[in-house]
Write a protein that holds these residues in place. Structure first.
Motif, PDB file in Angstrom:
ATOM      1  N   PRO A 256       0.812  -1.234   0.000  1.00 30.89           N
ATOM      2  CA  PRO A 256       0.000   0.000   0.000  1.00 30.89           C
ATOM      3  C   PRO A 256       0.836   1.271   0.000  1.00 30.89           C
ATOM      4  O   PRO A 256       0.290   2.366  -0.181  1.00 30.89           O
ATOM      5  CB  PRO A 256      -0.791  -0.097   1.333  1.00 30.89           C
ATOM      6  N   TYR A 257       2.164   1.132   0.195  1.00 32.85           N
ATOM      7  CA  TYR A 257       3.015   2.294   0.388  1.00 32.85           C
ATOM      8  C   TYR A 257       3.877   2.555  -0.850  1.00 32.85           C
ATOM      9  O   TYR A 257       3.947   1.743  -1.758  1.00 32.85           O
ATOM     10  CB  TYR A 257       3.916   2.089   1.614  1.00 32.85           C
ATOM     11  N   VAL A 258       4.539   3.701  -0.832  1.00 31.20           N
ATOM     12  CA  VAL A 258       5.477   4.041  -1.899  1.00 31.20           C
ATOM     13  C   VAL A 258       6.869   4.131  -1.300  1.00 31.20           C
ATOM     14  O   VAL A 258       7.065   4.052  -0.093  1.00 31.20           O
ATOM     15  CB  VAL A 258       5.098   5.385  -2.572  1.00 31.20           C
ATOM     16  N   PHE A 259       7.857   4.307  -2.166  1.00 34.78           N
ATOM     17  CA  PHE A 259       9.242   4.445  -1.722  1.00 34.78           C
ATOM     18  C   PHE A 259       9.357   5.634  -0.768  1.00 34.78           C
ATOM     19  O   PHE A 259       8.792   6.699  -1.029  1.00 34.78           O
ATOM     20  CB  PHE A 259      10.148   4.662  -2.944  1.00 34.78           C
ATOM     21  N   PRO A 260      10.088   5.486   0.341  1.00 35.18           N
ATOM     22  CA  PRO A 260      10.867   4.335   0.774  1.00 35.18           C
ATOM     23  C   PRO A 260      10.118   3.385   1.709  1.00 35.18           C
ATOM     24  O   PRO A 260      10.617   2.302   2.014  1.00 35.18           O
ATOM     25  CB  PRO A 260      12.034   4.992   1.509  1.00 35.18           C
ATOM     26  N   GLU A 261       8.910   3.798   2.195  1.00 37.86           N
ATOM     27  CA  GLU A 261       8.212   2.972   3.177  1.00 37.86           C
ATOM     28  C   GLU A 261       7.908   1.575   2.650  1.00 37.86           C
ATOM     29  O   GLU A 261       7.867   0.607   3.419  1.00 37.86           O
ATOM     30  CB  GLU A 261       6.911   3.658   3.620  1.00 37.86           C
ATOM     31  N   SER A 262       7.702   1.450   1.346  1.00 38.34           N
ATOM     32  CA  SER A 262       7.400   0.132   0.780  1.00 38.34           C
ATOM     33  C   SER A 262       8.546  -0.847   0.975  1.00 38.34           C
ATOM     34  O   SER A 262       8.335  -2.069   1.012  1.00 38.34           O
ATOM     35  CB  SER A 262       7.075   0.262  -0.707  1.00 38.34           C
ATOM     36  N   PHE A 263       9.778  -0.316   1.143  1.00 37.95           N
ATOM     37  CA  PHE A 263      10.939  -1.173   1.330  1.00 37.95           C
ATOM     38  C   PHE A 263      11.127  -1.583   2.793  1.00 37.95           C
ATOM     39  O   PHE A 263      12.022  -2.374   3.096  1.00 37.95           O
ATOM     40  CB  PHE A 263      12.201  -0.450   0.843  1.00 37.95           C
ATOM     41  N   ASP A 264      10.303  -1.044   3.709  1.00 33.44           N
ATOM     42  CA  ASP A 264      10.449  -1.375   5.125  1.00 33.44           C
ATOM     43  C   ASP A 264       9.787  -2.691   5.495  1.00 33.44           C
ATOM     44  O   ASP A 264       9.944  -3.166   6.627  1.00 33.44           O
ATOM     45  CB  ASP A 264       9.828  -0.264   5.989  1.00 33.44           C
ATOM     46  N   HIS A 265       9.046  -3.277   4.586  1.00 33.03           N
ATOM     47  CA  HIS A 265       8.309  -4.510   4.878  1.00 33.03           C
ATOM     48  C   HIS A 265       9.042  -5.683   4.212  1.00 33.03           C
ATOM     49  O   HIS A 265       8.912  -5.923   3.015  1.00 33.03           O
ATOM     50  CB  HIS A 265       6.875  -4.392   4.365  1.00 33.03           C
ATOM     51  N   VAL A 266       9.845  -6.392   5.000  1.00 31.67           N
ATOM     52  CA  VAL A 266      10.737  -7.420   4.439  1.00 31.67           C
ATOM     53  C   VAL A 266      10.457  -8.804   5.012  1.00 31.67           C
ATOM     54  O   VAL A 266      11.313  -9.691   4.989  1.00 31.67           O
ATOM     55  CB  VAL A 266      12.217  -7.039   4.669  1.00 31.67           C
ATOM     56  N   GLY A 267       9.240  -9.015   5.521  1.00 25.64           N
ATOM     57  CA  GLY A 267       8.866 -10.337   5.992  1.00 25.64           C
ATOM     58  C   GLY A 267       9.752 -10.825   7.127  1.00 25.64           C
ATOM     59  O   GLY A 267      10.001 -10.119   8.101  1.00 25.64           O
ATOM     60  N   THR A 268      10.269 -12.038   6.978  1.00 22.14           N
ATOM     61  CA  THR A 268      11.087 -12.648   8.033  1.00 22.14           C
ATOM     62  C   THR A 268      12.582 -12.454   7.800  1.00 22.14           C
ATOM     63  O   THR A 268      13.397 -13.179   8.361  1.00 22.14           O
ATOM     64  CB  THR A 268      10.774 -14.147   8.150  1.00 22.14           C
ATOM     65  N   GLN A 269      12.947 -11.489   6.988  1.00 23.33           N
ATOM     66  CA  GLN A 269      14.373 -11.205   6.795  1.00 23.33           C
ATOM     67  C   GLN A 269      14.995 -10.742   8.112  1.00 23.33           C
ATOM     68  O   GLN A 269      14.391  -9.980   8.866  1.00 23.33           O
ATOM     69  CB  GLN A 269      14.544 -10.118   5.740  1.00 23.33           C
ATOM     70  N   ASP A 270      16.209 -11.207   8.368  1.00 22.70           N
ATOM     71  CA  ASP A 270      16.965 -10.790   9.540  1.00 22.70           C
ATOM     72  C   ASP A 270      17.522  -9.388   9.281  1.00 22.70           C
ATOM     73  O   ASP A 270      18.405  -9.210   8.442  1.00 22.70           O
ATOM     74  CB  ASP A 270      18.100 -11.791   9.802  1.00 22.70           C
ATOM     75  N   ILE A 271      17.005  -8.400  10.007  1.00 25.33           N
ATOM     76  CA  ILE A 271      17.426  -7.018   9.784  1.00 25.33           C
ATOM     77  C   ILE A 271      18.432  -6.542  10.827  1.00 25.33           C
ATOM     78  O   ILE A 271      18.715  -5.341  10.920  1.00 25.33           O
ATOM     79  CB  ILE A 271      16.210  -6.067   9.768  1.00 25.33           C
ATOM     80  N   THR A 272      18.993  -7.462  11.608  1.00 28.68           N
ATOM     81  CA  THR A 272      19.897  -7.031  12.684  1.00 28.68           C
ATOM     82  C   THR A 272      21.168  -6.384  12.162  1.00 28.68           C
ATOM     83  O   THR A 272      21.778  -5.570  12.868  1.00 28.68           O
ATOM     84  CB  THR A 272      20.250  -8.207  13.601  1.00 28.68           C
ATOM     85  N   SER A 273      21.595  -6.724  10.953  1.00 29.11           N
ATOM     86  CA  SER A 273      22.770  -6.057  10.397  1.00 29.11           C
ATOM     87  C   SER A 273      22.478  -4.575  10.184  1.00 29.11           C
ATOM     88  O   SER A 273      23.325  -3.716  10.461  1.00 29.11           O
ATOM     89  CB  SER A 273      23.193  -6.714   9.074  1.00 29.11           C
ATOM     90  N   TRP A 274      21.275  -4.260   9.702  1.00 31.53           N
ATOM     91  CA  TRP A 274      20.890  -2.866   9.512  1.00 31.53           C
ATOM     92  C   TRP A 274      20.788  -2.144  10.856  1.00 31.53           C
ATOM     93  O   TRP A 274      21.222  -1.000  11.005  1.00 31.53           O
ATOM     94  CB  TRP A 274      19.547  -2.774   8.787  1.00 31.53           C
ATOM     95  N   MET A 275      20.232  -2.826  11.850  1.00 27.32           N
ATOM     96  CA  MET A 275      20.020  -2.207  13.151  1.00 27.32           C
ATOM     97  C   MET A 275      21.327  -1.932  13.886  1.00 27.32           C
ATOM     98  O   MET A 275      21.418  -0.991  14.684  1.00 27.32           O
ATOM     99  CB  MET A 275      19.125  -3.102  14.003  1.00 27.32           C
ATOM    100  N   ALA A 276      22.356  -2.732  13.603  1.00 29.27           N
ATOM    101  CA  ALA A 276      23.650  -2.555  14.279  1.00 29.27           C
ATOM    102  C   ALA A 276      24.589  -1.643  13.505  1.00 29.27           C
ATOM    103  O   ALA A 276      25.696  -1.363  13.970  1.00 29.27           O
ATOM    104  CB  ALA A 276      24.312  -3.917  14.505  1.00 29.27           C
ATOM    105  N   ALA A 277      24.164  -1.182  12.342  1.00 31.20           N
ATOM    106  CA  ALA A 277      25.056  -0.367  11.498  1.00 31.20           C
ATOM    107  C   ALA A 277      25.484   0.909  12.216  1.00 31.20           C
ATOM    108  O   ALA A 277      26.662   1.286  12.196  1.00 31.20           O
ATOM    109  CB  ALA A 277      24.365  -0.026  10.182  1.00 31.20           C
ATOM    110  N   ALA A 278      24.539   1.592  12.851  1.00 30.47           N
ATOM    111  CA  ALA A 278      24.880   2.852  13.517  1.00 30.47           C
ATOM    112  C   ALA A 278      25.909   2.643  14.611  1.00 30.47           C
ATOM    113  O   ALA A 278      26.717   3.543  14.893  1.00 30.47           O
ATOM    114  CB  ALA A 278      23.619   3.501  14.088  1.00 30.47           C
ATOM    115  N   THR A 279      25.926   1.465  15.233  1.00 28.11           N
ATOM    116  CA  THR A 279      26.944   1.178  16.246  1.00 28.11           C
ATOM    117  C   THR A 279      28.331   1.189  15.630  1.00 28.11           C
ATOM    118  O   THR A 279      29.291   1.683  16.234  1.00 28.11           O
ATOM    119  CB  THR A 279      26.661  -0.181  16.919  1.00 28.11           C
ATOM    120  N   ALA A 280      28.450   0.635  14.427  1.00 29.03           N
ATOM    121  CA  ALA A 280      29.751   0.662  13.743  1.00 29.03           C
ATOM    122  C   ALA A 280      30.168   2.093  13.440  1.00 29.03           C
ATOM    123  O   ALA A 280      31.309   2.489  13.699  1.00 29.03           O
ATOM    124  CB  ALA A 280      29.672  -0.161  12.458  1.00 29.03           C
TER     125      ALA A 280
END
Length: 404
Positions: A256-280
Motif C-alpha cells: 500500500p506504500y510508496v518508496f521508501p516505506e514500501s521497502f520497510d516490509h521485508v517479511g522474516t528477513q533478519d534485519i539485525t545487520s541494519w540495526m547494528a550499522a549505527a553502532t559501527a
C-alpha cells in the motif's frame, strides 16, 4: 616519487594505546589488505548484532510484528550518516540488490538501451544485459581509458547516449580499477535529455565525507565496506520524478506504500545487520574519528602504494605504476608484472595463491587484459603491512611472472 622520499605515517592506536586492529576480530594469521571487498566489522557492532539476534529469537512474534516500525527508525540513523533526508532512502542488502530493484522497477519500453562503461562491476553489467535482452534492447559500453580525466569521461559516456537510452549506469568509485567518475557532471548532462541515472556508489560510504552526490536519480552504496557496518547493509537513495516507479525486490506487505516505506516490509528477513550499522559508525567516530580515518587512509595509501610498486619495478624493470585518472585515497592500484592475472579467472588464482602461500588477503583485478593489485587501507592497517608485502610477496610474484 620514490618510496625513499615518503614518510610512513604512525600506525594508529586505540584510545587505550593498543594497536587499532584490536577493535576488530580478524585472525592474526593473515595480513588484511583487502578491506574494500568485504569490509571488517568492529567488535562493538558484532556484539550489538548478537544481542539483537538474541532478542529476535527470544520472541519472534513480537519482533516481526513490529519490524516495519523498527526499520523506519533504523533508517533515520543511517540516513544521518549518509547526510541524506530519510524520506529519500531505503535499506537493501547490498548495492547489487539496490541496482536490481532499479532495473526491475523502471518502465523500459521495447528497444530500450542502457549506457554504462567498461569499468562497471560485473554483476551490475550482467543485470543491465538481462534487462536489455528482456526489452529487445542493448547495452552500450563507453570505453573509458584508465587514465581518463573527468572531462573525457563525461564526453565518452554521453557520446553513447541516443534517443533510445533509457538509463545511464555509472560507477562513483570503480571496483576493478579503483578510480572515481564525475557522476554529478554526467547526471547533469543526462537530466537535460530526460535520461535517468543510476550511480553505483558501492565503495563510497566512509571513503567520502558526503558519499551521496547531489543529483536527481538513483544511488546505491554498501555500508558494509569502508563504513564497517555488519554485512548485508546497503542503502538505496532515490530523488526526482523516476523514484515513483521504485518497488522492492520481494512483494510483501509494503504494497500500500510508496518508496521508501514500501521497502520497510521485508517479511522474516533478519534485519539485525541494519540495526547494528549505527553502532559501527558511532564506534569509529568515537574511537578514531571518520575524518582521521580519511586522512590516515590517504597518507598510508600513498606510502603503501609506492613501497609495493617500487619493489615490483626494481625486480622486473617494468613500470608498476598504474596511471589512474581520478584516484581514490583508500584504494590504490598497482600494475602486476606482465603475464599475471590477465583474465578474470587468473586473477582469482593469483589472489588465492597470495592468501594460501603467503597469508595476505588482497584483491587482484583485471582490466583491458592487464593484471592489477588493488590495495585497500583502513584504520587497522599499518605501514608494516605493506612493507611486509613488498618484502615477502613481491619477489615471489616477480618470479612467477618470469616462469609464466
Amino acid at each position: 616519487m620514490t618510496s625513499s622520499a615518503l614518510t610512513a605515517p604512525p600506525a594508529l592506536l586505540t584510545p587505550e594505546g593498543a594497536p587499532a586492529i584490536s577493535d576488530w576480530s580478524m585472525t592474526d594469521g593473515k595480513i588484511h589488505l583487502n578491506h574494500g571487498s568485504y569490509g571488517a566489522v568492529p567488535v562493538a557492532a558484532q556484539q550489538h548484532q548478537l544481542e539483537l539476534k538474541e532478542a529476535m529469537d527470544a520472541n519472534p512474534c513480537t519482533w516481526f510484528m513490529g519490524q516495519a516500525a523498527t526499520l523506519a527508525t533504523t533508517r533515520i540513523g543511517i540516513a544521518e550518516f549518509l547526510h541524506v533526508p530519510v524520506e529519500d532512502m531505503a535499506l537493501v542488502t547490498n548495492a547489487s540488490a539496490g541496482v536490481t530493484a532499479v532495473y526491475n522497477s523502471l518502465p523500459f519500453t521495447p528497444g530500450a538501451e542502457i549506457v554504462t562503461t567498461n569499468h562497471t562491476y560485473g554483476a551490475v553489467l550482467e543485470g543491465a544485459q538481462r534487462i536489455a535482452r528482456k526489452h529487445s534492447g542493448r547495452v552500450r559500453i563507453a570505453q573509458v581509458p584508465l587514465d581518463a580525466d573527468a572531462a573525457l569521461v563525461v564526453e565518452l559516456v554521453m557520446a553513447q547516449v541516443n534517443p533510445q537510452t533509457a538509463l545511464i549506469v555509472i560507477d562513483q568509485i570503480t571496483s576493478a580499477t579503483a578510480r572515481r567518475f564525475p557522476v554529478v557532471e554526467i547526471a547533469a548532462a543526462a537530466k537535460k535529455l530526460g535520461v535517468p541515472v543510476l550511480v553505483d556508489g558501492a565503495h563510497a560510504p566512509g571513503v567520502l565525507a558526503d558519499p551521496v552526490p547531489d543529483f536527481e536519480g538513483f544511488w546505491v552504496g554498501n555500508l558494509h565496506k569502508f563504513a564497517c557496518a555488519p554485512r548485508g547493509t546497503a542503502a538505496l537513495v532515490a530523488r526526482g520524478p523516476f523514484r515513483r516507479h521504485l518497488t522492492p525486490l520481494i512483494d510483501s506487505w509494503g504494497f500500500p506504500y510508496v518508496f521508501p516505506e514500501s521497502f520497510d516490509h521485508v517479511g522474516t528477513q533478519d534485519i539485525t545487520s541494519w540495526m547494528a550499522a549505527a553502532t559501527a559508525f558511532e564506534t569509529i567516530e568515537r574511537r578514531f574519528g571518520w575524518d582521521n580515518f580519511r586522512s590516515y587512509a590517504a597518507s598510508l595509501g600513498n606510502y603503501g602504494q609506492h613501497i609495493v610498486q617500487d619493489a615490483f619495478s626494481a625486480l622486473t624493470g617494468e613500470d608498476a605504476q598504474a596511471n589512474v585518472g581520478m584516484p581514490v585515497d583508500p584504494l590504490r592500484l598497482i600494475r602486476l608484472p606482465r603475464g599475471l592475472a590477465t583474465t578474470h579467472e587468473d586473477s582469482h588464482a593469483v589472489r588465492a595463491l597470495i592468501s594460501d602461500r603467503f597469508d595476505f588477503e588482497t584483491a587482484i583485478t583485471t582490466f583491458d587484459g592487464v593484471g592489477y593489485l588493488r590495495l585497500s587501507t583502513h584504520l587497522y592497517n599499518t605501514p608494516a603491512d605493506y612493507e611486509a608485502f613488498a618484502e615477502r610477496v613481491v619477489p615471489e610474484l616477480a618470479t612467477l611472472a618470469r616462469e609464466h
